[in-house]
Motif scaffolding. Sequence first.
Motif, short mmCIF file in Angstrom:
data_model
loop_
_atom_site.label_atom_id
_atom_site.label_comp_id
_atom_site.label_asym_id
_atom_site.label_seq_id
_atom_site.Cartn_x
_atom_site.Cartn_y
_atom_site.Cartn_z
N ARG A 143 0.84 -1.21 0.00
CA ARG A 143 0.00 0.00 0.00
C ARG A 143 0.87 1.25 0.00
NH1 ARG A 143 -3.28 1.59 5.32
NH2 ARG A 143 -1.10 1.83 5.96
N GLU A 144 1.94 1.22 0.79
CA GLU A 144 2.82 2.39 0.87
C GLU A 144 3.45 2.70 -0.49
OE1 GLU A 144 2.83 -0.15 2.93
OE2 GLU A 144 1.97 0.81 4.71
N GLU A 145 3.85 1.64 -1.21
CA GLU A 145 4.48 1.84 -2.52
C GLU A 145 3.48 2.44 -3.51
OE1 GLU A 145 7.64 1.96 -5.10
OE2 GLU A 145 7.66 1.42 -2.96
N LEU A 169 -6.42 4.52 1.01
CA LEU A 169 -5.91 4.45 2.39
C LEU A 169 -6.45 3.23 3.14
CD1 LEU A 169 -6.31 8.22 3.36
CD2 LEU A 169 -4.31 7.08 2.36
N LYS A 170 -7.73 2.93 2.93
CA LYS A 170 -8.36 1.83 3.65
C LYS A 170 -9.40 1.14 2.78
CE LYS A 170 -7.78 3.80 8.29
NZ LYS A 170 -8.45 4.17 9.57
N ILE A 171 -9.71 -0.11 3.15
CA ILE A 171 -10.75 -0.88 2.48
C ILE A 171 -11.79 -1.26 3.52
CG2 ILE A 171 -11.29 -2.97 1.19
CD1 ILE A 171 -8.42 -2.97 0.18
N ASN A 172 -13.02 -0.82 3.32
CA ASN A 172 -14.09 -1.05 4.31
C ASN A 172 -13.67 -0.58 5.70
OD1 ASN A 172 -15.82 -2.15 2.41
ND2 ASN A 172 -15.17 -4.26 2.80
N GLY A 173 -12.94 0.51 5.75
CA GLY A 173 -12.54 1.09 7.02
C GLY A 173 -11.36 0.42 7.69
N PHE A 176 -4.95 -2.15 4.86
CA PHE A 176 -4.61 -3.31 4.04
C PHE A 176 -3.11 -3.27 3.75
CE2 PHE A 176 -5.52 0.12 1.18
CZ PHE A 176 -4.67 -0.04 0.10
N LYS A 177 -2.57 -4.42 3.37
CA LYS A 177 -1.13 -4.55 3.18
C LYS A 177 -0.74 -4.58 1.72
CE LYS A 177 2.75 -7.52 4.54
NZ LYS A 177 3.15 -8.77 5.26
N SER A 180 -3.15 -5.98 -4.10
CA SER A 180 -4.09 -6.97 -4.61
C SER A 180 -5.33 -7.08 -3.73
CB SER A 180 -3.42 -8.35 -4.72
OG SER A 180 -2.89 -8.76 -3.47
N ASP A 181 -5.23 -6.63 -2.45
CA ASP A 181 -6.39 -6.66 -1.56
C ASP A 181 -7.50 -5.73 -2.04
OD1 ASP A 181 -5.04 -8.42 0.07
OD2 ASP A 181 -4.28 -6.86 1.41
N VAL A 182 -7.15 -4.78 -2.89
CA VAL A 182 -8.14 -3.83 -3.41
C VAL A 182 -9.23 -4.56 -4.21
CG1 VAL A 182 -8.46 -1.92 -5.04
CG2 VAL A 182 -6.54 -1.90 -3.45
N GLY A 183 -8.84 -5.68 -4.83
CA GLY A 183 -9.82 -6.45 -5.62
C GLY A 183 -10.22 -7.75 -4.95
N SER A 184 -10.12 -7.84 -3.63
CA SER A 184 -10.46 -9.06 -2.91
C SER A 184 -11.96 -9.31 -2.93
CB SER A 184 -9.95 -8.99 -1.47
OG SER A 184 -10.64 -7.99 -0.75
#
Length: 269
Positions: A143-145, A169-173, A176-177, A180-184
């Motif tokens: 996420r930082e990158e 910045l966040k997913i569902n509040g 995330f690390k 790829s979690d953005v499309g989980s």
Amino acid sequence: MEGLVMAGQLILGLSILVTLHEFGHYITAKWFKMRVDKFYLFFDFLFPVPTLLNFSLFKKKIGETEYGVGWFPLGGYVSIAGMIDETQDSSTLAKEPEPWEFRAKPAWQRLIVMLGGVIINVITGIIIFVAITYNNGNNYISREEVNKNGIVSYKLGQYIGLKTGDKILKINGKDFKKFSDVGSSDIILGENSYYTIDRNGQILNIKVPTDFFEKLSDKNAEFIEPIRPFKVREVAAPKRLRCLINFSERRKKNYFRLWPQVYRLMTKS
């Protein structure tokens, strides 16, 4: 030509898998002192009729086992004495079993021999997975990158309200690390899902619509990806400019080469 190459690659890959599978049956049978009559890659008969067109492209007998390559490129087989398979029939059971036959062994040994091929395939899969993981590592974009430069928002991203340059910045509040979690599945299939983003210093919540999954399943759908910065290593001059530069370099060289002669003539006079 490309089709032939692909077919050759397919046959080669299947041949390796089949050989490893049959080796599992072979090695376990040998382990329990069973006699292995044949170990073949491909069939040396017209499968599934073991008495039709019997010939091999290559064969060599070592000890009690005949090793070979059949002419019919469909799988392969191991012929174990006392085991009913595609190479034998029930007539072989008419006589009393010999100590080195499959049917004379305890049930647990017969089970291991029958599972030997599957066991080898599982081990092969684990080895391949470990090798790939070791070679490539556990690579992911953090996420930082991503948030150093933000995201590129394509048509589907724009549909839900994301813009190029946004930083997620966040997913569902929740933090995330990995990018790829953005499309989980939690965000795509969940209800009331949303992204918390930073847009030019302004914190916003972007809700994910209920029909998002349907649109994402379209093979032509493009969602978002990280902005990937690049550095210009060199800029090639246009062809005409390169010619002028080369001509200028030649004139410079000629000037310095002729200057001593000019200087002598001027001083002589």
